[in-house]
Design a protein around this motif. Structure first.
Motif, short mmCIF file in Angstrom:
data_model
loop_
_atom_site.label_atom_id
_atom_site.label_comp_id
_atom_site.label_asym_id
_atom_site.label_seq_id
_atom_site.Cartn_x
_atom_site.Cartn_y
_atom_site.Cartn_z
N VAL A 108 -48.13 18.23 -13.59
CA VAL A 108 -47.62 16.88 -13.36
C VAL A 108 -46.12 16.84 -13.60
CG1 VAL A 108 -49.83 15.84 -13.98
CG2 VAL A 108 -48.06 16.11 -15.74
N THR A 109 -45.49 15.86 -13.00
CA THR A 109 -44.07 15.64 -13.23
C THR A 109 -43.88 14.28 -13.90
OG1 THR A 109 -43.79 14.69 -11.04
CG2 THR A 109 -43.36 17.06 -11.27
N LEU A 110 -42.88 14.20 -14.73
CA LEU A 110 -42.58 12.96 -15.44
C LEU A 110 -41.12 12.59 -15.22
CD1 LEU A 110 -44.35 13.57 -18.87
CD2 LEU A 110 -45.02 11.96 -17.09
N PRO A 111 -40.79 11.31 -15.38
CA PRO A 111 -39.38 10.91 -15.30
C PRO A 111 -38.56 11.68 -16.33
CG PRO A 111 -40.81 8.98 -15.32
CD PRO A 111 -41.67 10.16 -15.63
N THR A 112 -37.36 12.04 -15.95
CA THR A 112 -36.48 12.79 -16.87
C THR A 112 -35.32 11.94 -17.35
OG1 THR A 112 -35.26 13.69 -14.99
CG2 THR A 112 -37.06 15.02 -15.85
N GLN A 113 -35.31 10.66 -17.00
CA GLN A 113 -34.25 9.78 -17.48
C GLN A 113 -34.69 9.14 -18.80
OE1 GLN A 113 -36.11 9.23 -14.74
NE2 GLN A 113 -36.23 7.05 -14.23
N PRO A 114 -33.74 8.59 -19.56
CA PRO A 114 -34.09 7.96 -20.83
C PRO A 114 -35.10 6.84 -20.66
CG PRO A 114 -31.74 8.32 -20.72
CD PRO A 114 -32.28 8.62 -19.35
N LEU A 115 -36.01 6.75 -21.60
CA LEU A 115 -36.99 5.67 -21.60
C LEU A 115 -36.27 4.33 -21.75
CD1 LEU A 115 -39.66 7.30 -23.93
CD2 LEU A 115 -39.89 6.86 -21.48
N PRO A 116 -36.79 3.29 -21.13
CA PRO A 116 -36.14 1.97 -21.20
C PRO A 116 -36.55 1.16 -22.44
CG PRO A 116 -37.92 1.91 -19.62
CD PRO A 116 -37.85 3.32 -20.12
N PHE A 117 -36.99 1.83 -23.49
CA PHE A 117 -37.34 1.20 -24.76
C PHE A 117 -37.16 2.25 -25.85
CE2 PHE A 117 -41.11 2.35 -22.30
CZ PHE A 117 -41.60 3.41 -23.05
N PRO A 118 -37.01 1.83 -27.11
CA PRO A 118 -36.80 2.81 -28.19
C PRO A 118 -38.04 3.68 -28.40
CG PRO A 118 -37.04 0.59 -29.09
CD PRO A 118 -36.98 0.45 -27.61
N SER A 119 -37.79 4.94 -28.77
CA SER A 119 -38.91 5.85 -28.98
C SER A 119 -38.55 6.92 -30.00
CB SER A 119 -39.31 6.51 -27.65
OG SER A 119 -38.24 7.28 -27.14
N THR A 120 -39.60 7.45 -30.62
CA THR A 120 -39.49 8.59 -31.51
C THR A 120 -40.47 9.64 -31.02
OG1 THR A 120 -38.86 7.28 -33.45
CG2 THR A 120 -39.87 9.41 -33.88
N GLU A 137 -36.16 19.27 -25.80
CA GLU A 137 -35.54 18.97 -24.51
C GLU A 137 -36.08 17.67 -23.93
OE1 GLU A 137 -33.30 19.04 -21.04
OE2 GLU A 137 -33.00 19.97 -23.01
N TRP A 138 -37.41 17.44 -24.04
CA TRP A 138 -37.96 16.17 -23.56
C TRP A 138 -37.42 15.00 -24.37
CZ3 TRP A 138 -39.69 15.32 -19.00
CH2 TRP A 138 -40.33 16.34 -18.27
N ALA A 139 -37.28 15.18 -25.68
CA ALA A 139 -36.72 14.11 -26.51
C ALA A 139 -35.30 13.78 -26.05
CB ALA A 139 -36.72 14.53 -27.98
N ARG A 140 -34.53 14.81 -25.73
CA ARG A 140 -33.16 14.59 -25.24
C ARG A 140 -33.18 13.82 -23.93
NH1 ARG A 140 -29.87 16.03 -21.59
NH2 ARG A 140 -31.30 17.54 -20.65
N ARG A 141 -34.04 14.25 -23.00
CA ARG A 141 -34.12 13.59 -21.69
C ARG A 141 -34.53 12.13 -21.82
NH1 ARG A 141 -37.46 18.23 -18.30
NH2 ARG A 141 -35.79 19.78 -18.24
N GLY A 188 -23.94 3.85 -19.48
CA GLY A 188 -24.27 4.45 -18.19
C GLY A 188 -25.74 4.68 -17.92
N ASN A 189 -26.66 4.36 -18.88
CA ASN A 189 -28.07 4.49 -18.54
C ASN A 189 -28.86 3.48 -19.36
OD1 ASN A 189 -28.79 5.54 -21.14
ND2 ASN A 189 -28.15 7.58 -20.48
N SER A 190 -30.18 3.48 -19.15
CA SER A 190 -31.01 2.48 -19.80
C SER A 190 -31.76 3.02 -20.99
CB SER A 190 -32.01 1.92 -18.77
OG SER A 190 -32.82 2.97 -18.28
N GLY A 191 -31.41 4.20 -21.46
CA GLY A 191 -32.11 4.79 -22.59
C GLY A 191 -31.56 4.32 -23.91
N TRP A 192 -32.14 4.84 -24.99
CA TRP A 192 -31.77 4.42 -26.33
C TRP A 192 -31.28 5.61 -27.12
CZ3 TRP A 192 -32.13 -0.65 -27.91
CH2 TRP A 192 -32.80 -1.50 -27.03
N ALA A 193 -30.34 5.37 -27.98
CA ALA A 193 -29.85 6.41 -28.89
C ALA A 193 -29.86 5.83 -30.30
CB ALA A 193 -28.44 6.86 -28.51
N TRP A 194 -29.78 6.70 -31.25
CA TRP A 194 -29.81 6.26 -32.65
C TRP A 194 -28.39 6.17 -33.17
CZ3 TRP A 194 -34.44 5.19 -35.14
CH2 TRP A 194 -35.56 5.42 -34.36
#
Length: 195
Positions: A108-120, A137-141, A188-194
């Protein structure tokens, strides 16, 4: 407290087990037994890794709850959670992704852009379902906060993780950081950072 932080603080919890469901001694089952308001995703076939069907079931469980929810996923359930999470991110407060399975193992393939909500993302150094470098690597993506549990197997009952209070603390920490605004969106994207 901002309105979105209030929504997150009041959100319920949705358990998303992996293949075979989570048995009576699994931490997901322990947590659910401690909080009657927690809901579990029920798959029609727990033994067949069908990402489309599984992610649809996740979304079908989110919709009737009527408010943003915290998704707490394990193994293949993490893959279904990520796929479902891009459908209506406004209904998801955040996600705790524990020991995700390697998508390539299931073709399967999954999105590689940041999730649009906070995650751990919680990973193990000797998980047979995903190597630690791949988890990192997935956590980074996905823009997820990475937690390294060391030699923790697949972070399930067979690895000695029954009640796993440390995991509940990780979920609480994710909620606290989201509620107190210590999560920031990278430019520049919709992901979350700490922060």
């Amino acid at each position: 407290m901002p309105a979105d932080a209030e929504d997150a603080a009041m959100a319920g919890v949705l358990m998303v087990p992996g293949l075979g469901d989570s048995g009576p001694h699994h931490w997901q089952t322990w947590w659910q037994s401690q909080d009657p308001g927690t809901v579990r995703v029920l798959q029609e076939d727990w033994l067949t890794a069908d990402l489309e069907r599984w992610s649809t079931r996740v979304w079908e469980a989110v919709v009737p709850l009527g408010r943003p929810v915290w998704l707490v996923a394990h193994s293949f359930g993490c893959l279904a959670t990520v796929r479902a999470g891009f459908e209506r991110p406004d209904r998801i407060a955040g996600a705790l992704l524990v020991a995700p399975a390697q998508p390539e193992r299931f073709g399967v393939t999954l999105p590689t852009q940041p999730l649009p909500f906070p995650s751990t993302l919680v990973a193990s150094r000797d998980d047979p379902w995903m190597s630690f470098p791949a988890a990192a690597e997935w956590a980074r993506r996905w823009g997820s906060h990475l937690v390294d549990l060391g030699q923790a197997g697949h972070i399930n009952a067979d690895s000695g993780y029954g009640p796993w209070p440390e995991g509940r603390a990780l979920l609480h920490e994710l909620k606290e950081r989201a509620a107190h605004g210590s999560l920031r969106r990278p430019a520049g994207n919709s992901g979350w950072a700490w922060g």
